[in-house]
Design a protein around this motif. Structure first.
Motif, PDB file in Angstrom:
ATOM      1  N   ASP A  50       0.828  -1.207   0.000  1.00 48.28           N
ATOM      2  CA  ASP A  50       0.000   0.000   0.000  1.00 48.28           C
ATOM      3  C   ASP A  50       0.859   1.252   0.000  1.00 48.28           C
ATOM      4  O   ASP A  50       0.584   2.207  -0.724  1.00 48.28           O
ATOM      5  N   ASN A  51       1.900   1.247   0.804  1.00 44.23           N
ATOM      6  CA  ASN A  51       2.802   2.397   0.879  1.00 44.23           C
ATOM      7  C   ASN A  51       3.502   2.619  -0.457  1.00 44.23           C
ATOM      8  O   ASN A  51       3.598   3.753  -0.933  1.00 44.23           O
ATOM      9  N   LEU A  52       3.966   1.546  -1.073  1.00 40.85           N
ATOM     10  CA  LEU A  52       4.636   1.659  -2.361  1.00 40.85           C
ATOM     11  C   LEU A  52       3.671   2.186  -3.417  1.00 40.85           C
ATOM     12  O   LEU A  52       4.017   3.081  -4.197  1.00 40.85           O
ATOM     13  N   CYS A  53       2.455   1.681  -3.436  1.00 42.15           N
ATOM     14  CA  CYS A  53       1.460   2.173  -4.401  1.00 42.15           C
ATOM     15  C   CYS A  53       1.150   3.647  -4.176  1.00 42.15           C
ATOM     16  O   CYS A  53       0.995   4.405  -5.133  1.00 42.15           O
ATOM     17  N   ARG A  54       1.058   4.069  -2.917  1.00 45.33           N
ATOM     18  CA  ARG A  54       0.813   5.489  -2.637  1.00 45.33           C
ATOM     19  C   ARG A  54       1.963   6.352  -3.154  1.00 45.33           C
ATOM     20  O   ARG A  54       1.749   7.420  -3.719  1.00 45.33           O
ATOM     21  N   ARG A  55       3.190   5.880  -2.960  1.00 47.91           N
ATOM     22  CA  ARG A  55       4.352   6.643  -3.449  1.00 47.91           C
ATOM     23  C   ARG A  55       4.370   6.696  -4.973  1.00 47.91           C
ATOM     24  O   ARG A  55       4.673   7.736  -5.556  1.00 47.91           O
ATOM     25  N   ILE A  56       4.043   5.590  -5.618  1.00 46.11           N
ATOM     26  CA  ILE A  56       3.979   5.561  -7.083  1.00 46.11           C
ATOM     27  C   ILE A  56       2.904   6.510  -7.580  1.00 46.11           C
ATOM     28  O   ILE A  56       3.143   7.324  -8.473  1.00 46.11           O
ATOM     29  N   GLU A  57       1.721   6.444  -6.983  1.00 45.98           N
ATOM     30  CA  GLU A  57       0.616   7.311  -7.409  1.00 45.98           C
ATOM     31  C   GLU A  57       0.985   8.784  -7.247  1.00 45.98           C
ATOM     32  O   GLU A  57       0.764   9.589  -8.157  1.00 45.98           O
ATOM     33  N   ALA A  58       1.562   9.140  -6.114  1.00 43.79           N
ATOM     34  CA  ALA A  58       1.948  10.538  -5.888  1.00 43.79           C
ATOM     35  C   ALA A  58       2.972  10.987  -6.916  1.00 43.79           C
ATOM     36  O   ALA A  58       2.873  12.104  -7.459  1.00 43.79           O
ATOM     37  N   SER A  59       3.939  10.141  -7.217  1.00 39.34           N
ATOM     38  CA  SER A  59       4.978  10.496  -8.193  1.00 39.34           C
ATOM     39  C   SER A  59       4.401  10.653  -9.587  1.00 39.34           C
ATOM     40  O   SER A  59       4.703  11.607 -10.294  1.00 39.34           O
ATOM     41  N   VAL A  60       3.558   9.715  -9.993  1.00 45.06           N
ATOM     42  CA  VAL A  60       2.961   9.757 -11.331  1.00 45.06           C
ATOM     43  C   VAL A  60       2.061  10.985 -11.466  1.00 45.06           C
ATOM     44  O   VAL A  60       2.136  11.708 -12.465  1.00 45.06           O
ATOM     45  N   GLN A  61       1.224  11.242 -10.467  1.00 46.99           N
ATOM     46  CA  GLN A  61       0.267  12.349 -10.552  1.00 46.99           C
ATOM     47  C   GLN A  61       0.969  13.713 -10.579  1.00 46.99           C
ATOM     48  O   GLN A  61       0.400  14.681 -11.062  1.00 46.99           O
ATOM     49  N   ARG A  62       2.212  13.793 -10.074  1.00 40.77           N
ATOM     50  CA  ARG A  62       2.979  15.052 -10.154  1.00 40.77           C
ATOM     51  C   ARG A  62       3.379  15.370 -11.588  1.00 40.77           C
ATOM     52  O   ARG A  62       3.579  16.527 -11.933  1.00 40.77           O
ATOM     53  N   VAL A  63       3.512  14.340 -12.407  1.00 42.75           N
ATOM     54  CA  VAL A  63       4.065  14.509 -13.753  1.00 42.75           C
ATOM     55  C   VAL A  63       3.005  14.383 -14.853  1.00 42.75           C
ATOM     56  O   VAL A  63       3.072  15.069 -15.861  1.00 42.75           O
ATOM     57  N   VAL A  64       2.043  13.491 -14.659  1.00 47.21           N
ATOM     58  CA  VAL A  64       1.064  13.170 -15.701  1.00 47.21           C
ATOM     59  C   VAL A  64      -0.335  13.204 -15.094  1.00 47.21           C
ATOM     60  O   VAL A  64      -0.536  12.728 -13.974  1.00 47.21           O
ATOM     61  N   GLU A  65      -1.293  13.717 -15.853  1.00 49.42           N
ATOM     62  CA  GLU A  65      -2.678  13.649 -15.409  1.00 49.42           C
ATOM     63  C   GLU A  65      -3.246  12.299 -15.828  1.00 49.42           C
ATOM     64  O   GLU A  65      -3.422  12.022 -17.013  1.00 49.42           O
ATOM     65  N   VAL A  66      -3.506  11.465 -14.818  1.00 44.68           N
ATOM     66  CA  VAL A  66      -4.043  10.123 -15.063  1.00 44.68           C
ATOM     67  C   VAL A  66      -5.430  10.044 -14.439  1.00 44.68           C
ATOM     68  O   VAL A  66      -5.601  10.340 -13.258  1.00 44.68           O
ATOM     69  N   HIS A  67      -6.405   9.648 -15.219  1.00 44.32           N
ATOM     70  CA  HIS A  67      -7.765   9.481 -14.726  1.00 44.32           C
ATOM     71  C   HIS A  67      -7.931   8.059 -14.193  1.00 44.32           C
ATOM     72  O   HIS A  67      -7.426   7.105 -14.796  1.00 44.32           O
ATOM     73  N   ASP A  68      -8.621   7.914 -13.078  1.00 44.55           N
ATOM     74  CA  ASP A  68      -8.902   6.604 -12.482  1.00 44.55           C
ATOM     75  C   ASP A  68      -7.639   5.781 -12.258  1.00 44.55           C
ATOM     76  O   ASP A  68      -7.611   4.574 -12.517  1.00 44.55           O
ATOM     77  N   PHE A  69      -6.586   6.427 -11.757  1.00 51.62           N
ATOM     78  CA  PHE A  69      -5.319   5.731 -11.539  1.00 51.62           C
ATOM     79  C   PHE A  69      -5.456   4.736 -10.396  1.00 51.62           C
ATOM     80  O   PHE A  69      -6.055   5.021  -9.365  1.00 51.62           O
ATOM     81  N   SER A  70      -4.888   3.564 -10.603  1.00 46.51           N
ATOM     82  CA  SER A  70      -4.770   2.595  -9.519  1.00 46.51           C
ATOM     83  C   SER A  70      -3.497   1.789  -9.715  1.00 46.51           C
ATOM     84  O   SER A  70      -2.930   1.741 -10.804  1.00 46.51           O
ATOM     85  N   CYS A  71      -3.069   1.189  -8.640  1.00 48.56           N
ATOM     86  CA  CYS A  71      -1.815   0.444  -8.623  1.00 48.56           C
ATOM     87  C   CYS A  71      -2.046  -0.800  -7.774  1.00 48.56           C
ATOM     88  O   CYS A  71      -2.732  -0.743  -6.764  1.00 48.56           O
ATOM     89  N   SER A  72      -1.494  -1.912  -8.211  1.00 51.16           N
ATOM     90  CA  SER A  72      -1.532  -3.123  -7.392  1.00 51.16           C
ATOM     91  C   SER A  72      -0.184  -3.816  -7.506  1.00 51.16           C
ATOM     92  O   SER A  72       0.554  -3.609  -8.470  1.00 51.16           O
ATOM     93  N   ILE A  73       0.112  -4.627  -6.499  1.00 46.22           N
ATOM     94  CA  ILE A  73       1.394  -5.327  -6.486  1.00 46.22           C
ATOM     95  C   ILE A  73       1.143  -6.800  -6.217  1.00 46.22           C
ATOM     96  O   ILE A  73       0.400  -7.156  -5.300  1.00 46.22           O
ATOM     97  N   ASP A  74       1.746  -7.643  -7.052  1.00 49.02           N
ATOM     98  CA  ASP A  74       1.640  -9.082  -6.884  1.00 49.02           C
ATOM     99  C   ASP A  74       3.015  -9.691  -7.107  1.00 49.02           C
ATOM    100  O   ASP A  74       3.576  -9.575  -8.200  1.00 49.02           O
TER     101      ASP A  74
END
Length: 72
Positions: A8-32
């Motif tokens: 969850d922490n890694l996904c939050r960091r990825i989302e924050a980083s991506v959203q700073r650079v690119v406008e992404v609609h309905d962004f989500s991240c999962s890790i397996d």
């Protein structure tokens, strides 16, 4: 395997980083098993590629699968 709270922490960091650079609609991240899957919608192929580049730069990311769609 990465613990849920770490994932969850890694996904939050990825989302924050991506959203700073690119406008992404309905962004989500999962890790397996260390593989990060990105989902969302962007305006261009360049934006989709930028999502991958930015996500790769986040410490802790081992590999990425992109399910980012380009809006037409």
């Amino acid at each position: 395997m990465i613990a849920d709270s770490t994932s969850d922490n890694l996904c939050r960091r990825i989302e924050a980083s991506v959203q700073r650079v690119v406008e992404v609609h309905d962004f989500s991240c999962s890790i397996d098993d260390g593989t990060v899957t990105l989902r969302g919608q962007v305006e261009s192929r360049d934006d989709a590629m930028m999502c991958i580049v930015v996500a790769r730069s986040v410490p802790g990311v081992e590999s990425i699968v992109s399910d980012i769609k380009v809006l037409v």
